[in-house]
Write a protein that holds these residues in place. Structure first.
Motif, short mmCIF file in Angstrom:
data_model
loop_
_atom_site.label_atom_id
_atom_site.label_comp_id
_atom_site.label_asym_id
_atom_site.label_seq_id
_atom_site.Cartn_x
_atom_site.Cartn_y
_atom_site.Cartn_z
N SER A 306 9.00 -7.62 -10.39
CA SER A 306 7.96 -8.12 -11.30
C SER A 306 6.84 -8.86 -10.56
N PHE A 307 7.16 -9.45 -9.43
CA PHE A 307 6.20 -10.34 -8.78
C PHE A 307 4.89 -9.65 -8.40
N PRO A 308 4.90 -8.45 -7.79
CA PRO A 308 3.61 -7.81 -7.47
C PRO A 308 2.75 -7.57 -8.71
N HIS A 309 3.38 -7.21 -9.83
CA HIS A 309 2.64 -6.94 -11.07
C HIS A 309 2.08 -8.24 -11.66
N LEU A 310 2.90 -9.30 -11.65
CA LEU A 310 2.43 -10.58 -12.19
C LEU A 310 1.31 -11.15 -11.32
N ALA A 311 1.44 -10.99 -10.01
CA ALA A 311 0.38 -11.46 -9.11
C ALA A 311 -0.92 -10.71 -9.38
N ARG A 312 -0.82 -9.41 -9.66
CA ARG A 312 -2.00 -8.61 -9.99
C ARG A 312 -2.62 -9.08 -11.30
N LEU A 313 -1.77 -9.45 -12.27
CA LEU A 313 -2.26 -9.96 -13.55
C LEU A 313 -3.06 -11.23 -13.37
N PHE A 314 -2.49 -12.22 -12.70
CA PHE A 314 -3.16 -13.51 -12.58
C PHE A 314 -4.41 -13.42 -11.69
N LEU A 315 -4.31 -12.68 -10.60
CA LEU A 315 -5.50 -12.53 -9.76
C LEU A 315 -6.57 -11.71 -10.46
N GLY A 316 -6.15 -10.76 -11.30
CA GLY A 316 -7.12 -9.98 -12.06
C GLY A 316 -7.98 -10.87 -12.94
N PHE A 317 -7.35 -11.80 -13.64
CA PHE A 317 -8.11 -12.75 -14.45
C PHE A 317 -8.98 -13.64 -13.57
N GLY A 318 -8.43 -14.06 -12.44
CA GLY A 318 -9.22 -14.89 -11.53
C GLY A 318 -10.45 -14.17 -11.02
N ILE A 350 -5.92 -0.66 3.61
CA ILE A 350 -5.46 -1.05 4.95
C ILE A 350 -4.01 -1.52 4.89
N LEU A 351 -3.68 -2.34 3.89
CA LEU A 351 -2.31 -2.83 3.74
C LEU A 351 -1.34 -1.67 3.49
N MET A 352 -1.79 -0.67 2.73
CA MET A 352 -0.94 0.49 2.48
C MET A 352 -0.67 1.26 3.76
N ALA A 353 -1.71 1.45 4.55
CA ALA A 353 -1.55 2.17 5.82
C ALA A 353 -0.59 1.44 6.75
N LEU A 354 -0.48 0.12 6.57
CA LEU A 354 0.40 -0.69 7.42
C LEU A 354 1.85 -0.68 6.95
N MET A 355 2.14 -0.07 5.78
CA MET A 355 3.50 -0.09 5.25
C MET A 355 4.51 0.47 6.24
N SER A 356 4.10 1.46 7.02
CA SER A 356 5.05 2.08 7.94
C SER A 356 5.50 1.14 9.05
N VAL A 364 9.01 -7.54 5.20
CA VAL A 364 7.64 -7.14 5.54
C VAL A 364 7.11 -6.16 4.50
N ALA A 365 7.94 -5.22 4.08
CA ALA A 365 7.52 -4.21 3.10
C ALA A 365 7.18 -4.86 1.77
N VAL A 366 8.00 -5.82 1.32
CA VAL A 366 7.74 -6.50 0.04
C VAL A 366 6.45 -7.31 0.11
N VAL A 367 6.22 -7.98 1.24
CA VAL A 367 5.00 -8.78 1.40
C VAL A 367 3.77 -7.88 1.36
N LEU A 368 3.80 -6.77 2.08
CA LEU A 368 2.67 -5.85 2.09
C LEU A 368 2.41 -5.26 0.71
N LEU A 369 3.48 -4.89 0.00
CA LEU A 369 3.34 -4.34 -1.35
C LEU A 369 2.73 -5.37 -2.29
N THR A 370 3.23 -6.61 -2.23
CA THR A 370 2.75 -7.66 -3.12
C THR A 370 1.28 -7.97 -2.86
N LEU A 371 0.90 -8.08 -1.60
CA LEU A 371 -0.50 -8.36 -1.26
C LEU A 371 -1.40 -7.23 -1.70
N SER A 372 -0.97 -6.00 -1.46
CA SER A 372 -1.80 -4.84 -1.80
C SER A 372 -2.02 -4.76 -3.31
N MET A 373 -0.96 -4.92 -4.11
CA MET A 373 -1.08 -4.79 -5.56
C MET A 373 -1.84 -5.96 -6.17
#
Length: 472
Positions: A306-318, A350-356, A364-373
């Motif tokens: 849920s965290f990547p989606h919720l972060a996208r929600l709050f930052l979207g409003f911001g 860029i963050l997506m390209a770094l997933m590998s 690391v994968a969770v952090v990159l996904l959360t930041l990207s979303m």
């Protein structure tokens, strides 16, 4: 009288913003509940060993049957059938989005949203009744739910075009982020309901929410400020004067020839395609990568999923409030738009390209996904807002068309990812290619718009005043 007094204390357009948010929330409850319900409906298969786990004490990881839980009647549907059931919504959504704009602009966004949501609620409960008969009926019900959902988002763009003062437009568009909350709460509520009351009630609970929403929406939402019963004269004049005559309620057939021959329209289409491609990589390829390669099932963790989606929600409003603030500070809309593309497309790419580079490191994968979303929440200032920039009168039509074209990526991405993994194996090199291609398309589409895109209202926004046309 109580509702009227309450609405007059709070600006009426803010109630409309709340209805937009709740509409997207409800839309995504029916869109995402199948992903949580289907595993409870089918007989468990065999557990796969992730590639990263095979290299570490592989003798400890043996293929075994997944333990069954009493979640209700189960069906012997193979992977192909499950894929068809999961994809049924998106087939319908793709088809529904195309005429969604003209339907909303002709009969009005209110009745488009209300009627399609009621229909989706009925069909949603019907899923629990038809699934025991045959999976084909479940496919048909999900397809029709998607068809209803496809008409709703263009209708919301139409509603925003009629209600939003230009200086508050991105805040209105930010309310489309209600979909992320819908996804998160559906996974949480659905999981709890399935555990205690079996899977049929996971559908019925969502339908109950829909009934409540439709009652509230029916009281508070109206097609336009001029039709609202409780709006004050002061607020009505403010909205009309701020729109500077760019918005008309006159019924008119969209100028399809002008739209399809408009270069600004196609730059927006490319921008939206790139964003949807990136999102589909994030919501389909990334979870598969983490489960089948790293050995970490992010979907099984309620908080992490849920965290990547919720972060996208709050930052979207911001981002929405920041976009409107910059406009009030006299920054040109086109400068704001193109600057935010760095956040909505370039950085996530860029963050997506770094997933590998995460390799077998799930953290690391969770952090990159959360930041990207989460950073991608800035789309409320870019491709989600640009249809209203180009044409407030035909924003619904524009959004429907670009959603149809961009939605094709929802079929391409899983197929392409599967083909790469099948051809080159489930290894870091293959996944690196998937993410590198996704990041390239993400960034490339953003850069293209930064060079050629515009925020200017197009000449074809004007509706021809011809005999026989009526106002809504």
């Amino acid at each position: 009288m109580g509702c009227k007094a309450c609405c007059q204390k709070i600006p009426t357009r803010y109630w409309i913003m709340a209805m937009i948010f709740l509409t997207t929330y409800i839309n995504y409850t029916t869109r995402s509940n199948m992903s949580i319900s289907l595993p409870a409906m089918v007989t468990p298969g065999k557990k796969k060993i992730a590639e990263c786990l095979k290299d570490v004490n592989s003798d400890q990881y043996t293929v075994q049957n997944v333990s069954e839980e009493d979640t209700g009647e189960k069906y012997h549907w193979d992977e192909k059938v499950q894929g068809l059931v999961l994809g049924a919504y998106f087939y319908g959504y793709l088809i529904g989005s195309l005429p969604g704009g003209i339907v909303a602009e002709w009969i009005g966004p209110f009745w488009t949203i209300e009627a399609m949501t009621i229909a989706a609620g009925i069909l949603n409960s019907a899923c629990a009744w038809v699934a025991p008969v045959h999976w084909g009926l479940l496919f048909a019900a999900r397809f029709l739910i998607g068809l209803c959902g496809g008409l709703i988002y263009p209708a919301l763009q139409c509603l925003i075009g009629r209600w939003a003062p230009p200086q508050e437009r991105t805040k209105f568009v930010a309310c489309l982020m209600g979909n992320t909350l819908g996804t998160c709460l559906t996974w949480i509520i659905g999981g709890v309901v399935i555990r205690y009351y079996k899977w049929p009630w996971s559908f019925h609970v969502m339908s109950i929410q829909i009934i409540v929403f439709c009652l509230v929406f029916g009281v508070l939402a109206y097609d336009s400020p001029e039709l609202h019963k409780w709006i004050t004269d002061e607020e009505l004049n403010y909205i009309k004067q701020s729109q500077e005559g760019k918005v008309s309620k006159t019924k008119a057939v969209p100028p399809y020839k002008n739209i399809f021959t408009s270069f600004p329209f196609w730059t927006l289409c490319i921008l939206h395609f790139g964003n949807l491609w990136g999102l589909y990589v994030q919501i389909t390829a990334v979870p598969k990568f983490m489960k089948e390669y790293i050995g970490f099932d992010i979907k099984s963790s309620g908080v992490l999923s849920s965290f990547p989606h919720l972060a996208r929600l709050f930052l979207g409003f911001g981002f929405g409030f920041l976009g409107d603030y910059l406009k009030k500070k006299q920054f040109k809309r086109v400068i704001i738009l193109k600057s935010f593309i760095i956040l909505s497309h370039i950085v996530p790419g860029i963050l997506m390209a770094l997933m590998s580079v995460a390799k077998c490191n799930s953290t690391v994968a969770v952090v990159l996904l959360t930041l990207s979303m989460s950073i991608n929440g800035s789309v409320v200032v870019t491709n989600l807002a640009n249809p209203t920039d180009l044409s407030p009168n035909f924003a619904g039509t524009i959004f429907g068309i670009i959603s149809f074209i961009g939605g094709i990526s929802g079929f391409i991405v899983p197929s392409m990812s599967g083909a790469i993994i099948t051809t080159y194996g489930n290894n870091g090199k293959s996944w690196g290619l998937v993410f590198a291609l996704g990041g390239l398309i993400y960034c490339g589409c953003g850069i293209f718009f930064m060079i050629f895109g515009t925020a200017d209202t197009q000449p074809w926004n004007e509706k021809a005043e011809t005999e026989g046309q009526t106002s809504t």
